[in-house]
Scaffold this active site. Structure first.
Site, PDB file in Angstrom:
ATOM      1  N   CYS A 114      45.076  19.504  -4.691  1.00  0.00           N
ATOM      2  CA  CYS A 114      44.504  19.870  -5.999  1.00  0.00           C
ATOM      3  C   CYS A 114      43.962  18.576  -6.606  1.00  0.00           C
ATOM      4  CB  CYS A 114      45.571  20.488  -6.892  1.00  0.00           C
ATOM      5  SG  CYS A 114      46.387  21.931  -6.158  1.00  0.00           S
ATOM      6  N   PRO A 117      40.440  15.420 -11.179  1.00  0.00           N
ATOM      7  CA  PRO A 117      39.121  14.769 -11.070  1.00  0.00           C
ATOM      8  C   PRO A 117      39.044  13.618 -10.073  1.00  0.00           C
ATOM      9  CG  PRO A 117      40.257  13.937 -12.995  1.00  0.00           C
ATOM     10  CD  PRO A 117      41.167  14.988 -12.395  1.00  0.00           C
ATOM     11  N   GLY A 118      40.176  13.261  -9.425  1.00  0.00           N
ATOM     12  CA  GLY A 118      40.082  12.264  -8.364  1.00  0.00           C
ATOM     13  C   GLY A 118      40.969  11.046  -8.503  1.00  0.00           C
ATOM     14  N   LYS A 120      44.202  10.521  -7.891  1.00  0.00           N
ATOM     15  CA  LYS A 120      45.039  10.283  -6.710  1.00  0.00           C
ATOM     16  C   LYS A 120      44.207  10.201  -5.437  1.00  0.00           C
ATOM     17  CE  LYS A 120      48.580  12.322  -9.438  1.00  0.00           C
ATOM     18  NZ  LYS A 120      47.876  12.385 -10.716  1.00  0.00           N
ATOM     19  N   ARG A 143      34.959  21.305 -11.094  1.00  0.00           N
ATOM     20  CA  ARG A 143      35.894  20.187 -10.962  1.00  0.00           C
ATOM     21  C   ARG A 143      35.719  19.473  -9.628  1.00  0.00           C
ATOM     22  NH1 ARG A 143      40.439  19.569 -13.911  1.00  0.00           N
ATOM     23  NH2 ARG A 143      41.780  19.338 -12.073  1.00  0.00           N
ATOM     24  N   CYS A 236      52.963  16.720 -14.339  1.00  0.00           N
ATOM     25  CA  CYS A 236      53.039  15.934 -15.580  1.00  0.00           C
ATOM     26  C   CYS A 236      53.748  16.771 -16.643  1.00  0.00           C
ATOM     27  CB  CYS A 236      51.650  15.488 -16.041  1.00  0.00           C
ATOM     28  SG  CYS A 236      50.446  16.826 -16.252  1.00  0.00           S
TER      29      CYS A 236
END
Length: 467
Positions: A114, A117-118, A120, A143, A236
């Site tokens: 998942c 937006p990038g 990780k 996304r 989170c």
């Protein structure tokens, strides 16, 4: 105590149950503390030592992230040409933690399930150093487009950006990946201080609903992991039903999965067995609380899949269209490029699709039937009698790899004008060649292409990338 963030009474009641009286008071006080801002250095392009020397604004090391830095709220790092050169990614400090706790090695096959937006995915891609494969997936098309842009900005060449339901990926990639990151959709309780809208939308039922999605995703991720591989699960949120209980569910339903230790930091908190199924191994999980350290709330669990995998050799998987080679080779010779992203340029990985040229990842993979936005690095377009390079190619080229460069100091206002799409006046001594294609660089780090004619640099920075 008065706090400005709108917090649901049921959320407060549960947090009061989870924390001691003293900790609960400190937790509430953290909502009145200023939020923290961070950036993560792209170590596939620049070392942390070099970044600290060059950085034109004040930064301070994040103690638990080797390549992470705090910056002040009134600083605007995204307006600096170093950002447009892909030297760093702007990311909340706690959100940097998951990718820093899964040891990715060059040559690994990595999945970020998942990924948008990038945050990780860019960290994983940088760790791969152009070797192996990064599959970055997001089920949302909009996304996934943002995800692709961030991976291209970071100059990561060995990508496959998918826009697919995880269940379909599971059928295509059984026990395929060495490392998997699952930053699961969650109720976002750890981000309430940063994003008030999340706090306003929270309901007691939300965590239970999301927990069912998380359980499905974590089983799918485990089934795509090779024996001997590692899976990093993160959220989170503080909700035990999304954290320890999801971890417990995976351990109960996949006996070949076990929890692994992660690198510790003195202000991390352990997972709590009683918040899951009582398994003492849950103490290996990490919780980040905003009243204990300079970051928002986060939860992490690192799993190891028992057994040993058989390593496959990486090899190309395309039949090159050699008719296109002369035009591409002419361009590469013009700018003096022999290596790309630190690796020798491999013609066996070049693929042409409808006059668009791609540089495929160096790993044998069957992506048939998978909806995707990008397979490999987009090199550019074949026009009539010429090759037109892409912006992603410019950003995949490392400092010193190309000979035809115009390198300006980051403080030079011409860099800002270039990023707005303007043509530039270039002094003869500033360009390595008298004419033709050049890489415009900020202190040697490529920002984009331009074409030099009579000391005028014609701007080739794409309209969709302009500042």
């Amino acid at each position: 105590m008065t706090i400005t963030t709108p917090l649901h009474p049921a959320f407060l009641a549960r947090m009061q149950e989870m924390l001691s009286a003293q900790e609960y008071t400190a937790f509430l006080e953290s909502f009145n503390a200023p939020r923290t801002y961070g950036l993560r250095v792209n170590t596939s392009k620049i070392s942390c030592e070099e970044f600290q020397k060059l950085c034109p604004f004040p930064v301070k090391s994040i103690p638990w992230i080797p390549n992470g830095y705090f910056y002040d709220e009134d600083t605007r790092p995204s307006r600096c040409a170093y950002y447009q050169a892909g030297l760093y990614y702007l990311q909340e400090p706690s959100a940097m933690t998951p990718a820093s706790r899964i040891p990715i090695e060059p040559g690994d096959k990595v999945l970020d399930l998942c990924a948008a937006p990038g945050g990780k995915a860019t960290a994983a891609g940088a760790a791969l150093q152009g070797q192996g494969l990064l599959v970055a997936n997001d089920i949302s098309t909009s996304r996934a487009r943002a995800l692709l842009r961030n991976l291209e900005l970071f100059g990561i060449p060995n990508i496959f950006v998918a826009n697919e339901a995880p269940a379909k990926l599971t059928k295509t990639f059984p026990e395929f990946f060495d490392k998997i990151i699952l930053d699961a959709p969650c109720s976002g309780e750890g981000m309430f201080r940063k994003e008030e809208a999340l706090a306003k939308d929270w309901t007691p039922e939300k965590s239970r609903e999301l927990s069912e999605i998380q359980k499905e995703l974590v089983l799918q991720a485990a089934d795509m992991l090779r024996p001997g591989g590692l899976l990093l699960y993160s959220t989170c949120t503080f909700a035990p039903v999304e954290d320890e209980q999801t971890v417990s569910y995976l351990l109960e339903n996949r006996p070949d999965m076990e929890l692994a230790e992660m690198e510790n930091y003195e202000r991390f908190s352990q997972g709590v067995p009683e918040w899951g199924n009582g398994n003492p191994e849950l103490t290996k999980c990490i919780r980040i609380f905003p009243h204990k350290m300079n970051g928002e709330g986060h939860f992490l669990a690192l799993f190891h899949k028992k057994g040993q995998s058989i390593q496959e050799s990486s090899r190309p998987h395309t039949k090159p269209d050699k008719n296109a080679f002369p035009l591409i080779e002419e361009f590469l010779n013009e700018i003096g490029l022999k290596t790309l992203g630190g690796q020798p340029f491999d013609w066996e990985r070049v693929e042409v699709r409808k006059d668009k040229v791609y540089y495929l990842p160096p790993v044998l993979s069957d992506f048939r039937g998978i909806t995707f936005l990008r397979n490999g690095l987009y090199l550019g377009d074949l026009k009539k009698n010429r090759f037109e390079p892409s912006q992603p190619l410019a950003l995949a080229i490392r400092k010193g790899e190309a000979e035809a460069v115009i390198s300006l100091p980051v403080s030079d206002e011409r860099l800002t004008r270039y990023l707005k799409g303007e043509t530039l006046n270039i002094e003869p001594e500033e360009a390595t060649h008298k004419k033709g294609w050049h890489l415009l660089c900020a202190d040697g780090y490529p920002v984009g292409f331009g074409k030099l004619v009579n000391q005028i640099l014609k701007n080739k920075y794409p309209a969709g990338w302009r500042v």
